[in-house]
Design an enzyme around this catalytic site. Structure first.
Site, mmCIF file in Angstrom:
data_model
loop_
_atom_site.group_PDB
_atom_site.id
_atom_site.type_symbol
_atom_site.label_atom_id
_atom_site.label_comp_id
_atom_site.label_asym_id
_atom_site.label_seq_id
_atom_site.Cartn_x
_atom_site.Cartn_y
_atom_site.Cartn_z
ATOM 1 N N ARG A 147 32.327 36.804 45.560
ATOM 2 C CA ARG A 147 33.078 38.050 45.748
ATOM 3 C C ARG A 147 33.885 37.932 47.037
ATOM 4 O O ARG A 147 33.390 37.396 48.038
ATOM 5 C CB ARG A 147 32.149 39.259 45.843
ATOM 6 C CG ARG A 147 31.582 39.754 44.526
ATOM 7 C CD ARG A 147 32.653 40.356 43.607
ATOM 8 N NE ARG A 147 32.117 40.800 42.321
ATOM 9 C CZ ARG A 147 32.057 40.068 41.211
ATOM 10 N NH1 ARG A 147 32.517 38.827 41.210
ATOM 11 N NH2 ARG A 147 31.557 40.557 40.098
ATOM 12 N N ASP A 182 38.270 31.626 44.402
ATOM 13 C CA ASP A 182 38.517 32.279 43.113
ATOM 14 C C ASP A 182 38.517 33.789 43.316
ATOM 15 O O ASP A 182 38.934 34.534 42.432
ATOM 16 C CB ASP A 182 37.419 31.882 42.108
ATOM 17 C CG ASP A 182 37.742 32.336 40.695
ATOM 18 O OD1 ASP A 182 38.913 32.191 40.290
ATOM 19 O OD2 ASP A 182 36.843 32.849 40.001
ATOM 20 N N GLU A 211 42.095 41.056 46.279
ATOM 21 C CA GLU A 211 42.424 40.646 44.908
ATOM 22 C C GLU A 211 42.556 41.805 43.915
ATOM 23 O O GLU A 211 43.226 41.665 42.884
ATOM 24 C CB GLU A 211 41.372 39.675 44.380
ATOM 25 C CG GLU A 211 40.043 40.346 44.078
ATOM 26 C CD GLU A 211 39.035 39.392 43.443
ATOM 27 O OE1 GLU A 211 38.991 38.226 43.819
ATOM 28 O OE2 GLU A 211 38.271 39.851 42.574
ATOM 29 N N HIS A 214 40.190 34.951 39.982
ATOM 30 C CA HIS A 214 38.914 35.398 39.398
ATOM 31 C C HIS A 214 38.752 34.876 37.965
ATOM 32 O O HIS A 214 38.483 35.640 37.037
ATOM 33 C CB HIS A 214 38.847 36.934 39.423
ATOM 34 C CG HIS A 214 37.443 37.431 39.581
ATOM 35 N ND1 HIS A 214 37.062 38.342 40.534
ATOM 36 C CD2 HIS A 214 36.315 37.128 38.903
ATOM 37 C CE1 HIS A 214 35.774 38.578 40.433
ATOM 38 N NE2 HIS A 214 35.302 37.848 39.448
ATOM 39 N N GLN A 215 38.887 33.561 37.819
ATOM 40 C CA GLN A 215 38.810 32.988 36.483
ATOM 41 C C GLN A 215 37.551 32.153 36.279
ATOM 42 O O GLN A 215 37.415 31.475 35.267
ATOM 43 C CB GLN A 215 40.057 32.146 36.189
ATOM 44 C CG GLN A 215 40.155 30.869 37.026
ATOM 45 C CD GLN A 215 41.321 29.999 36.615
ATOM 46 O OE1 GLN A 215 42.462 30.267 36.959
ATOM 47 N NE2 GLN A 215 41.059 28.944 35.866
ATOM 48 N N PHE A 269 34.668 32.873 35.371
ATOM 49 C CA PHE A 269 33.909 33.217 34.150
ATOM 50 C C PHE A 269 34.649 32.807 32.877
ATOM 51 O O PHE A 269 34.071 32.868 31.796
ATOM 52 C CB PHE A 269 33.705 34.740 34.093
ATOM 53 C CG PHE A 269 34.955 35.486 33.710
ATOM 54 C CD1 PHE A 269 35.971 35.684 34.628
ATOM 55 C CD2 PHE A 269 35.149 35.936 32.408
ATOM 56 C CE1 PHE A 269 37.147 36.333 34.269
ATOM 57 C CE2 PHE A 269 36.319 36.599 32.039
ATOM 58 C CZ PHE A 269 37.313 36.798 32.971
#
Ligand code: NAI
Length: 328
Positions: A233, A257, A262, A294-295, A297
């Site tokens: 995070r 990430d 963001e 934030h990719q 996952f």
């Protein structure tokens, strides 16, 4: 039961629709708009809503949702730092999440970022496309024989520890809980981890106690030439201090990430807009920093697991059963 999805993208619709037939008791309504107090006020006839990492699930929004008859918030993600759980409980709203849909997906992305900054893949890719085959400035280091420091050895941290072990790295870790599956990992105190690691990867959740865990003091304790990776995070890293550290040449590379500013960027295309966030712009200006949106996952396996668990959560709630994924 009808579930209204917020911030629904085409890949969300695809993965949820592909299993919809297995859940005839659930009706799915997809909204592309993000959850906010305003958009929450448009919810009608939905006992449940489905939100994601960048959704605003604050007290203000939960209050509106409760006024619209919402009783269940389904988080289609693992992290829940954006949810005010006390407020949800106060308004009689149950919150459920997807605790561990594919830890390997995030860990593999963390290692991809580490290798990309180490071997300068972001530059090499562009160079060769421009017919430039020079190796100037592209030298990296072997990970084999180096030390990986994992902060947080839950599901994702454990997967990352195993990947680092597979690279032939010595793996050290800091976590209050020692994961019994990781017999090759040496648990040590945080300061020692910072001082000994060639690669530091963050895998603890964002909480009051971990907010700005990486700051100018902890950065100073790191080895010169360290690689720092954050797929957890943004709030774990104090960005201004990170930028100071980068300017002082502390880092061989940094892979992010997730980052503090963001929220308004995540999963959106702003290519024709003037960038309003100065710290994001500064981060993007450094040659040894790679930022992804934030990719971590984002694999087929993870999307399938997310939709399955979310639908199972809704079914368990409807049947008055416990799923083990309740947050309140
Ligand atoms: P987890 O709950 O399995 O593991 C978290 C670990 O962190 C636990 O072992 C806990 O004891 C430890 N921890 C807590 N406070 C700590 C501290 N101060 N120092 C060191 N360790 C501490 O969680 P999981 O599934 O491994 O996920 C970790 C984080 O990854 C999530 O909280 C989420 O923020 C992030 N995440 C990011 C994704 C992405 O797409 N980039 C996707 C999914 C999760």
């Amino acid at each position: 039961m009808r579930i209204t999805f917020f911030a629904a993208k085409s890949y969300d619709k695809e993965s949820f629709n592909s299993i919809k037939a297995l859940y005839p008791e659930l009706e799915l309504e997809y909204w592309e708009t993000e959850l906010s107090a305003k958009t929450a006020s448009y919810v009608t006839d939905s006992e449940a809503i489905c939100a994601f990492v960048s959704s605003d699930v604050s007290e203000k929004v939960l209050k509106v949702l409760s006024e619209r008859g919402v009783k269940l918030v389904l988080m289609r993600c693992a992290g829940f730092n954006n949810v005010d759980l006390d407020a949800a409980t106060k308004y009689g709203i149950k919150v459920m999440r997807v605790p561990g849909y594919s830890p390997e997906a995030v860990a593999e992305h963390a290692m991809s970022l580490a290798m990309a900054v180490n071997r300068h893949l972001h530059k090499a890719y562009l160079r060769v496309r421009e017919n430039n085959y020079s190796l100037q400035g592209l030298v990296g280091v072997n990970f084999y024989g180096k030390t990986a420091g994992i902060i947080g050895t839950g599901k994702i941290g454990a997967a990352m520890a195993k990947i680092c072990h597979g690279y032939g790295m010595k793996v050290i870790a800091y976590d209050m809980y020692h994961n019994p599956d990781l017999d090759f990992v040496e648990y040590i105190e945080m300061d020692e981890l910072l001082a000994k690691s060639d690669l530091i990867s963050l895998h603890c959740p964002l909480m009051d106690s971990t907010y700005h865990l990486i700051n100018i003091d902890t950065i100073k304790k790191m080895k010169d030439g360290v690689i720092l990776i954050n797929t957890s995070r943004g709030g774990l890293v104090k960005t201004d201090d990170l930028i100071m550290g980068i300017r002082e040449h502390k880092f061989f590379g940094v892979g992010l990430d997730v980052y503090e500013e963001e929220t308004s960027n995540v999963f959106e295309n702003h290519e024709d807009e003037i960038m309003m966030h100065s710290t994001t712009a500064r981060l993007l200006s450094f040659p040894n920093v790679i930022v992804t949106s934030h990719q971590g996952f984002f694999t087929e396996e993870a999307l399938e697991a997310i939709s399955r668990t979310t639908m199972d959560n809704a079914r368990a709630y409807l049947n008055g059963e416990k799923s083990g994924t309740e947050l309140n």
